[in-house]
Design an enzyme around this catalytic site. Structure first.
Site, PDB file in Angstrom:
ATOM      1  N   ASP A   1       1.704   4.553   1.867  1.00 55.86           N
ATOM      2  CA  ASP A   1       1.660   4.747   3.312  1.00 55.86           C
ATOM      3  C   ASP A   1       0.368   5.469   3.705  1.00 55.86           C
ATOM      4  O   ASP A   1      -0.092   6.371   3.028  1.00 55.86           O
ATOM      5  CB  ASP A   1       2.890   5.537   3.743  1.00 55.86           C
TER       6      ASP A   1
ATOM      7  N   ASP B   1       0.846  -1.191   0.000  1.00 51.02           N
ATOM      8  CA  ASP B   1       0.000   0.000   0.000  1.00 51.02           C
ATOM      9  C   ASP B   1       0.883   1.243   0.000  1.00 51.02           C
ATOM     10  O   ASP B   1       2.045   1.180   0.340  1.00 51.02           O
ATOM     11  CB  ASP B   1      -0.901   0.027   1.238  1.00 51.02           C
TER      12      ASP B   1
END
Ligand SMILES: [Zn+2]
Length: 119
Positions: free
Chosen positions: A60, A58
C-alpha cells in the site's frame, strides 16, 4: 504466496491515502481491495461457497517510504502476473469436488429468512 489475512474493501478504483494506509495496517488488515463486497455477503446469504483470490500489485502506497506506487506500475505488475492468476483459477475450478462437503450449504440452517432461497 500468502494464505490467509484480512481484506479491507474500499470504494474505487483509487489508491489509498497515506493516512488510510496507516489505519489499515494499524488494524492488522493485510490486503486493500476494491472488490469482495457485497458479493461475499450475498454469497453467504444464498448459502453459496465463496472465496477470494488477490493478485497483490503493490504494498500500500502509504506503507512504503517515498513516492508510493504509480498506476503504470500497478498495470505492469498485473500484466506480468495475469497468466499465473488465470492458471490458478483454472486449477482451482478443475479441482472442485462434484459434491460439497463444506459447511456452506447448511450455514443458514435454523435461520428464519424473510424470503425463499432459490432451490
Ligand atoms: Zn463451501
Amino acid at each position: 504466496m500468502t494464505d490467509g489475512g484480512t481484506l479491507v474493501v474500499i470504494e474505487g478504483p483509487r489508491f489509498s491515502s497515506r493516512a488510510e494506509s496507516r489505519w489499515f495496517s494499524g488494524n492488522g488488515w493485510s490486503i486493500v481491495g476494491m472488490t469482495g463486497f457485497p458479493e461475499s455477503v450475498l454469497a453467504r446469504e444464498l448459502a453459496l461457497c465463496y472465496t477470494s483470490i488477490s493478485l497483490v500489485t503493490d504494498h500500500d502506497a502509504g506503507v512504503e517510504a517515498g513516492e508510493g506506487v504509480t498506476h503504470d506500475e500497478v498495470l505492469s505488475f498485473f500484466a506480468t502476473n495475469v497468466g499465473r492468476m488465470r492458471s490458478l483459477v483454472a486449477d482451482v475450478v478443475a479441482a472442485l469436488p462434484e459434491e460439497r462437503t463444506c459447511p456452506c450449504p447448511t450455514a443458514l440452517d435454523g435461520l428464519k429468512l424473510p424470503f425463499d432461497l432459490p432451490g
